[in-house]
Design an enzyme around this catalytic site. Sequence first.
Site: not given
Length: 341
Positions: A91-93, A99, A120
């Site tokens: 995952h990323c933001w 991602s 996130y």
Amino acid sequence: MTRVVSIKIFREASGPILDVRSPAEFACGHIPGAINFPLFSDAERAEIGICFKEKGKEAAIQIGFDRVGPRLGEMVRRAIMIAPDKVARVHCWRGGMRSRSVAWLLKTLGMQVVMLEDGYKSYRRWVREVVGFPRRINLLGGLTGTGKTQILECLRELGSQVLDLEGLANNRGSSFGSLGMPPQPGTQHFENLIAEELCLTDSSKPVWVEAESLRIGICTIPEEFFRLMKSAPAFEITRPIEVRLDILTEMYGQSDPSDLIEATKRIVKRLGGLQTKAAIELINQNEIREACRLILDYYDRSYHAGYSKTRPLSIPQIDVGHLSAANAALLLIEQTQLKLH
């Protein structure tokens, strides 16, 4: 193969969690247990962000490729080390290009990849839902040195549900609270830790929580959960002053005297100049017990003042005297069952 899934499925999936955000983002807060696998450094992320604003998406993507390209081999080797079974969660933001890019890289290695939908951000929404979910709470109050933390530990061993806020915050909730403790998490990560602990509890059964102010060191209790705490039934542990001094002397007796002195100086405005000077002299003489006796005057006054504001009505007191923490926990369970029924 890459699957994009909801936070519920993501949390239940197998494989290590690779958080591809920058180190600074990760340090601010992350899914407990996740591994930072940054696509960009903090400086690179800032550079790409500026480029995006000034020159647009295409130029920013080009810079991204320039920065990541030389590191691809290193990232591949690290990914294999982290996920030898070739299963990973990413995952990323916000579930965007970072991602997706790392998921593509892992796919080229033959990995099965699960990617978090909305990144996130979706995890943080889940945290807010968990900490604000209505649940039964029993508050454990008591003056400094009554051994509340040890009693909570024994309640847990006896099968009660316990949320140790001070343990999660790495702080005992006072000027002396950080002594001998690891560094504190930031408030965002503190909230994540609370949510993960609460997720393991049965919401139909009470959770024991130590009565705290809104802030524990630098950590702030989530507002939604703090509201639940303020409306929860509370029970106050009492002990003789000499027993409290025994507990505090054991707790702080091995601390560095300079750290004790600095902590004492931080409360000089409330303790008073003369009391502070006397306490410091006692610490220098290794008279920790007597220094604690002087300092308790301030903490007892603060405790009663705080409770008079948040708890105008009297709360049940349970005198555990000289009992061990284990026996105090047994007495607490017995007495609270009687008072709650």
